[in-house]
Design a protein around this motif. Structure first.
Motif, PDB file in Angstrom:
ATOM      1  N   GLY A 229       0.850  -0.963  -0.126  1.00 27.63           N
ATOM      2  CA  GLY A 229       0.124  -0.097   0.028  1.00 27.63           C
ATOM      3  C   GLY A 229       0.851   1.358  -0.014  1.00 27.63           C
ATOM      4  O   GLY A 229       0.445   2.258  -0.461  1.00 27.63           O
ATOM      5  N   ALA A 230       2.008   1.252   0.526  1.00 23.09           N
ATOM      6  CA  ALA A 230       2.841   2.467   0.651  1.00 23.09           C
ATOM      7  C   ALA A 230       3.726   2.578  -0.757  1.00 23.09           C
ATOM      8  O   ALA A 230       4.380   3.674  -0.869  1.00 23.09           O
ATOM      9  CB  ALA A 230       3.877   1.992   1.599  1.00 23.09           C
ATOM     10  N   ILE A 231       3.486   1.904  -1.629  1.00 16.42           N
ATOM     11  CA  ILE A 231       4.577   1.978  -2.899  1.00 16.42           C
ATOM     12  C   ILE A 231       4.194   3.182  -3.712  1.00 16.42           C
ATOM     13  O   ILE A 231       5.049   4.132  -3.997  1.00 16.42           O
ATOM     14  CB  ILE A 231       4.590   0.677  -3.774  1.00 16.42           C
ATOM     15  CG1 ILE A 231       5.098  -0.582  -2.783  1.00 16.42           C
ATOM     16  CG2 ILE A 231       5.445   0.844  -5.149  1.00 16.42           C
ATOM     17  CD1 ILE A 231       5.222  -1.862  -3.610  1.00 16.42           C
ATOM     18  N   PRO A 232       2.903   3.073  -3.955  1.00 15.04           N
ATOM     19  CA  PRO A 232       2.572   4.753  -4.808  1.00 15.04           C
ATOM     20  C   PRO A 232       2.991   5.904  -4.294  1.00 15.04           C
ATOM     21  O   PRO A 232       3.623   6.737  -4.766  1.00 15.04           O
ATOM     22  CB  PRO A 232       1.013   4.496  -5.050  1.00 15.04           C
ATOM     23  CG  PRO A 232       0.562   2.959  -4.772  1.00 15.04           C
ATOM     24  CD  PRO A 232       1.689   2.662  -3.725  1.00 15.04           C
ATOM     25  N   ALA A 233       2.566   6.183  -3.060  1.00 13.79           N
ATOM     26  CA  ALA A 233       2.942   7.314  -2.390  1.00 13.79           C
ATOM     27  C   ALA A 233       4.636   7.423  -2.332  1.00 13.79           C
ATOM     28  O   ALA A 233       4.955   8.597  -2.384  1.00 13.79           O
ATOM     29  CB  ALA A 233       2.317   7.241  -0.829  1.00 13.79           C
ATOM     30  N   MET A 234       5.341   6.494  -2.003  1.00 14.06           N
ATOM     31  CA  MET A 234       6.697   6.339  -2.073  1.00 14.06           C
ATOM     32  C   MET A 234       7.013   6.970  -3.195  1.00 14.06           C
ATOM     33  O   MET A 234       8.127   7.728  -3.224  1.00 14.06           O
ATOM     34  CB  MET A 234       7.314   5.168  -1.469  1.00 14.06           C
ATOM     35  CG  MET A 234       8.506   5.054  -0.631  1.00 14.06           C
ATOM     36  SD  MET A 234       8.814   3.546  -0.161  1.00 14.06           S
ATOM     37  CE  MET A 234      10.546   3.451  -0.456  1.00 14.06           C
ATOM     38  N   LYS A 235       6.900   6.316  -4.422  1.00 13.34           N
ATOM     39  CA  LYS A 235       7.210   6.478  -5.572  1.00 13.34           C
ATOM     40  C   LYS A 235       7.195   8.113  -5.968  1.00 13.34           C
ATOM     41  O   LYS A 235       8.047   8.880  -6.632  1.00 13.34           O
ATOM     42  CB  LYS A 235       6.637   5.664  -6.922  1.00 13.34           C
ATOM     43  CG  LYS A 235       7.315   4.215  -6.813  1.00 13.34           C
ATOM     44  CD  LYS A 235       6.940   3.565  -7.938  1.00 13.34           C
ATOM     45  CE  LYS A 235       7.797   2.432  -8.126  1.00 13.34           C
ATOM     46  NZ  LYS A 235       7.810   1.591  -9.454  1.00 13.34           N
ATOM     47  N   ALA A 236       5.725   8.332  -5.707  1.00 15.16           N
ATOM     48  CA  ALA A 236       5.487  10.061  -5.985  1.00 15.16           C
ATOM     49  C   ALA A 236       6.412  10.800  -5.194  1.00 15.16           C
ATOM     50  O   ALA A 236       6.775  11.896  -5.518  1.00 15.16           O
ATOM     51  CB  ALA A 236       3.934  10.154  -5.460  1.00 15.16           C
ATOM     52  N   MET A 237       6.927  10.378  -3.941  1.00 16.02           N
ATOM     53  CA  MET A 237       7.693  11.241  -3.211  1.00 16.02           C
ATOM     54  C   MET A 237       9.221  11.411  -3.467  1.00 16.02           C
ATOM     55  O   MET A 237       9.764  12.271  -3.915  1.00 16.02           O
ATOM     56  CB  MET A 237       7.700  10.441  -1.656  1.00 16.02           C
ATOM     57  CG  MET A 237       8.599  11.103  -0.723  1.00 16.02           C
ATOM     58  SD  MET A 237       7.755  11.955   0.423  1.00 16.02           S
ATOM     59  CE  MET A 237       9.084  12.884   1.421  1.00 16.02           C
ATOM     60  N   ILE A 238       9.565  10.083  -4.325  1.00 12.84           N
ATOM     61  CA  ILE A 238      11.017   9.889  -4.914  1.00 12.84           C
ATOM     62  C   ILE A 238      11.150  10.777  -5.844  1.00 12.84           C
ATOM     63  O   ILE A 238      11.825  11.468  -6.041  1.00 12.84           O
ATOM     64  CB  ILE A 238      11.297   8.272  -5.248  1.00 12.84           C
ATOM     65  CG1 ILE A 238      11.546   7.605  -3.994  1.00 12.84           C
ATOM     66  CG2 ILE A 238      12.479   8.541  -5.957  1.00 12.84           C
ATOM     67  CD1 ILE A 238      11.510   6.086  -4.128  1.00 12.84           C
TER      68      ILE A 238
END
Lengths: 210, 837
Positions: free
Chosen positions: B790-799
């Motif tokens: 669940g954390a992947i999309p937000a994490m990629k957006a942040m990167i």
């Protein structure tokens, strides 16, 4: 039936620029009656800006060419017509990425895609006294003609006539969109300036694309 | 601060409005004006590209509000919106508010730090005060604050001395000042008999039409009303700053007590609170010794089953006629399980001979059957496992709930519900989704428990540490949580609710936008590619990781495959279970399979362990596997055979020193020989890696690396071992933060050494998905992560937003001075604020 090349598309835009330049005062007059009197001048400014970029735009595929036209209109025309014509060409460009020529049928799909963009952006429909009153019947006539196996020349000539009829139909209408809508009843009795410039778009196509 | 963009056909007009707002509200507003076309933008008109750039220039996480004059300005603004990236689109709003009045109201709220929703709402309501005053349209009576039931409020009545009354500017000063105090203030114009209204909305205060000399009543409800009253008095005396005496800004006091609620799983949830009886998620453990006790348990079971059957039959009766044939068959099958004599006999045996209570015996037997079914080859038989689970739950809820209705219902809740529980268990997290539970409030609980990890994987908003509010939660009608911040509202006022609902919508649409982009690889703004993998423990998890955009599966936890088994699985069973679980990963590679990691908080029934005083420091991970050599061989043989079907790499948990790695390598080589001799398809060598989760492994990393193909830093365990603080302890929350400088120093040492030796090192702890932690980890040199799906999309957006080169140099100069986790977090926040201004 022969295809439309990217250099033909640019010639079309050039011809359109010339026609707008010729009709600039007339369009402005129309707009002065029901709007703020800047349609002719605005369109002229935008199309002249495109001609300046001729060198860049001529040597690309049709997608990039139409996109360039769109972005230039959006950033230089200024009025609603900038956003609307810009959206028209921008949407159309999405179907032509990487292409250096278009079949008559593909060209029809491009026009339809552009129309859909305008409808969405302007939230208007046929009968609202806008450019859609000329654009929608013009595109339909073109598509029908191509579907029934007629030539490009026949299709574009029918499109011009249909757009013309559409334009005349705007005269008695009361504007419901844009700044003309502030005039309400007073807007009736004048043809819509946007629909007028749309007829020119078809006319220049008929003169250059077949 | 929410950014503002003013769009007009006339450039001078837009600029004049901007100037007005800066002078009246604040010179430091995030504000850009645009308009005009042609040369020098002297012609009337608007330009979508210019608007797009203007939005970009004031854009931040907080969002942007665009105010326009009319006609083509609106069309151009809409077109500009289309040119933004989807992430930004979710946070930019156009408003129909009038340019001047709307800009004024929006600027005040933005300057106060209000959310985009509040700023937009304030702009929309901005004409009301003017309409009240001019009286040319009927706007109804001025809004009174609904039921101003402020308990124990202090009253202050005072005459306003400002020559022009409490107009916008002084009203702004008043609101700004009061927002610094805890509690609420109502304000009422006694002279004109208007109000009361809450002193937090500029529009509401302006509508009180307070003029010079009017008597105004302030009702202050605050734990400490004295400073509030003094503040108001001094504001009135110096005419709200219009006498040119600066008002000292008041600062809110933030209580950093560790027992305050904390963030567990992001997202906003609003709903009715329901307390989960502690017994529902943990089976009763009492033993049944004497004959009468046994008799009572058996009878209890009998009547629970009878009740369950009766209810089951009623349900079928209701559904009759609306069922398809296959559905009817499912019901028939379930009906048969309820009444199956063999099952009943076995449960009775568990009660009589193994002294289990009815609930535990029923659970053990039924879940055993379910697990057997799940391991069947035939897909139809596998599907029957769900039937066993369903039947198990139905009877269990009666046995445990005691028919009082305190157990979780079988049907989803009809209205949004927030579950209150002691600690979120994995089962409970799973049930929450099935029951459409909106969010979870843990009274205790930690952030790295398996229930918490699952909640994040499921996108279930959750907070922890809410014990102080238990009594109020029980009597509340409505509660709301913001899982990202660990905030809790009990019976929140309507305006807070409206704002939360708005933010919830924004977060949902942001989530969707991020999800759309997450299938692409992530790259920092300065072009450094970052790998984001997913953690998984089942086929479902792998699917979820892939849907969320995982670039690979960085951690597959073997233990979830085995935890319901009562008997030791043989080689074939293990291979089958792995193959089934890894099926959705067939075309992603590689999958990092961690050897069975049990002991500590994750015991397995078939690998019994002696009681340990401190299981986390006991026989766990590789230590337990080596203590059970027969099982270990079977396990590794299954994995070598698995490597024939999938591109996997093996990860050894809980490594302390180099001898353990050598032993595993030796064993693998030996098994490879056996399998080759027996002509069994398998693969060796496969990449072999170690979890770096003990301080020893981190300190000895230079010795371990020559024997490893990769390492994976397990920050969850590493943190508890470095800081000597238990993972689940709510009291030691401050020491469970993996951003502690001690942990960071150790991670940095590992990553540097690994990079020097050319060995790939990744991070697979929850910390990587923390928005405040990610830039720090990137700055320290980490390039590979594996997190919950669940954390992947937000994490990629942040990167995609991070500029790495800048962070690394700033971090290098500050890092030696970090003393505690909060220093690091503050640095991270400042970093972001600077980069956005």
């Amino acid at each position: 039936m022969s295809n439309i090349s990217s250099s033909q598309i640019f010639t079309w835009i050039e011809r359109y620029a010339a026609q707008i330049a010729e009709q600039k005062d007339y369009l402005t007059q129309l707009d002065a009656a029901i709007g703020d009197g800047d349609h002719g001048a605005n369109m002229h400014r935008g199309l002249q800006a495109i001609l300046v970029k001729k060198a860049d735009l001529q040597n690309t595929d049709i997608g990039a060419l139409l996109k360039g036209v769109a972005m230039t209109l959006i950033s230089t025309v200024g009025g609603a017509s900038g956003a609307l014509y810009g959206t028209f060409f921008l949407q159309a460009s999405t179907l032509a990425g990487g292409k250096t020529e278009l079949s008559p049928r593909e060209f029809g799909s491009l026009l339809e895609k552009g129309l859909a963009g305008i409808v969405l952006r302007g939230k208007a429909a046929v009968g609202d006294k806008t450019m859609i009153d000329a654009l929608q019947p013009g595109i339909k006539a073109y598509k029908d003609s191509i579907e029934s196996g007629e030539t490009m020349e026949q299709a574009l000539s029918k499109a011009v006539s249909a757009a013309d009829v559409g334009l005349s139909s705007t005269t008695p209408l009361i504007a419901r969109k844009g700044r003309a809508s502030y005039l309400g009843e007073r807007s009736a009795g004048h043809p819509d300036p946007g629909a007028s410039s749309t007829v020119l778009l078809f006319r220049s196509a008929a003169e250059t694309l077949c | 601060m929410v950014g503002l963009v003013l769009v007009s056909h006339s450039r001078p007009l837009a600029q004049a409005v901007g100037d007005l707002l800066r002078r009246l509200v604040d010179a430091n507003l995030q504000l850009t004006c645009c308009g005009g076309v042609g040369e020098d933008r002297a012609e009337l008109g608007t330009d979508a590209i210019e608007i797009q750039e203007a939005i970009g220039s004031v854009y931040s996480e907080d969002g942007v509000l665009v105010l326009m004059d009319m006609g083509s300005a609106i069309l151009s603004a809409e077109t500009a919106l289309e040119f933004l990236n989807p992430e930004q689109q979710g946070k930019v709003r156009l408003t129909s508010a009038p340019l001047v009045e709307g800009g004024m109201a929006a600027a005040v709220q933005a300057q106060l730090g209000a959310s985009l929703v509040s700023v937009a709402n304030a702009a929309l309501a901005s004409l009301l005060p003017k309409q009240d005053q001019v009286q040319d349209v009927s706007t109804g009576a001025p809004a009174a604050y609904p039921a101003p039931a402020l308990a124990q409020s202090e009253i202050l009545e005072i005459n306003i001395r400002n020559p022009h009354g409490l107009h916008l500017r002084p009203a702004t000063v008043l609101i700004k000042t009061l927002s610094g105090f805890p509690g609420e203030v109502l304000i009422e114009n006694r002279t004109a008999n208007r109000g009361p209204v809450l002193a937090q909305s500029l529009v509401d205060v302006a509508r009180l039409q307070i003029r010079e000399g009017d008597l105004v009543r302030f009702s202050i409800s605050s734990p400490d009303p004295k400073p509030v009253i003094e503040s108001i008095r001094s504001l009135v005396e110096n005419q709200f700053g219009e006498l040119a005496q600066p008002v000292p800004p008041s600062e809110a006091v933030v209580d950093l007590n560790v027992s305050e609620p904390f963030s567990v799983s992001r997202g906003i949830a609003i709903g009715r609170p329901i307390l989960l009886d502690t017994i529902v998620h943990s089976l009763p453990t009492y033993a049944v010794e004497s004959a009468p006790e046994v008799k009572r348990e058996v009878e209890k079971l009998g009547s629970a089953i009878a009740e369950a059957i009766a209810e089951f039959d009623r349900r079928i009766e209701r559904l009759k006629g609306s069922l398809d044939r296959p559905e009817e068959e499912i019901f028939d099958a379930q009906r048969m399980i309820f009444a199956d004599p063999t099952i009943l006999k076995e449960v009775q045996k568990q009660i009589q001979e193994h002294h289990l209570n009815a609930a535990a015996a029923w659970h053990k037997t039924l879940s055993g059957y379910a697990t057997d079914q799940e391991n069947a080859e035939d897909p139809y038989l596998r599907a029957r496992a769900a039937d066993f689970r369903e039947v198990e739950r139905t009877v269990l809820s009666r046995l445990i709930g005691g028919g009082t209705g305190s157990a979780l219902p079988d049907q989803p809740f009809a209205e949004p519900t927030l579950l209150i529980c002691e600690e979120l268990t994995p089962t409970l997290a799973e049930q929450s989704r099935r029951l459409s539970i909106a969010g979870v409030i843990q009274l205790g609980g930690g952030i790295t428990s398996h229930g918490a990890i699952l909640a994040r994987a499921l996108g279930l908003p959750a907070i922890g540490g809410a014990r102080k509010s238990r009594e109020r939660l029980l009597s509340a009608q409505q509660v709301a949580i913001n899982g990202s911040k660990g905030s809790l509202w009990i019976d929140p006022p309507p305006d807070v609710l409206a704002e939360l609902a708005g933010r919830q919508q924004i977060e949902l649409s942001e989530g969707q936008a991020a999800l759309l982009k997450s299938q692409e690889r992530a790259m920092t703004r300065d072009g450094i590619p970052i790998q984001v993998g997913g953690n998984a423990g089942s086929a479902d998890d792998i699917l979820s990781a892939r849907t969320n955009g995982a670039d690979f599966i960085g951690l597959f936890r073997s233990e979830f495959l085995f935890q319901d088994l009562h008997h030791e699985p043989d080689e074939h069973q293990q291979l089958t279970a792995y193959r089934r679980a890894l099926e959705p990963a067939a075309d992603v590679s590689p999958v990092t399979v961690r050897l069975l990691d049990v002991g500590g908080d994750k015991p397995l029934e078939f690998l019994p362990q002696a009681k340990e005083a401190n299981p986390f420091l006991g026989v766990r991970g590789i230590r337990l596997l080596r203590a059970n050599p027969r099982f270990f061989r079977v396990h590794l043989r299954a994995l070598l055979r698995l490597a024939h079907f999938f591109r996997i790499q093996l990860l050894i948990p809980m490594i302390t020193e180099v001898s353990e790695i050598l032993a595993v390598r030796e064993l693998l080589t030996e098994l490879d020989g056996d399998l080759t001799k027996a002509n069994v398809p398998h693969r060796w060598p496969v990449p072999l890696g170690a979890m770096i989760e003990t301080p020893s492994a981190a300190l000895m990393i230079d010795q371990l690396l020559p024997h490893l193909d990769f390492v994976s830093i397990g920050t969850n365990d590493l943190t508890q071992y470095i800081l000597c603080a238990e993972r689940g302890s709510a009291q030691l929350m401050a020491f469970s933060d993996s951003l502690h400088p001690a942990v960071l120093r150790m991670c940095e040492a590992v990553i540097r050494t690994a990079q020097e030796r050319g060995v790939k090192a990744s991070i697979c702890g929850e910390i990587a998905s923390d928005p405040e932690a990610l830039p720090i980890l990137l700055g320290l040199g980490h390039r590979d992560f594996s997190v919950t799906a669940g954390a992947i999309p937000a994490m990629k957006a942040m990167i995609r937003k991070v500029n790495l080169s800048g962070i690394a140099s700033q971090l290098a100069s500050k890092q030696p001075f970090f003393e505690e986790a909060s220093d690091v977090r503050k640095f991270s926040r400042d970093l972001f604020e600077r980069s956005e201004n």
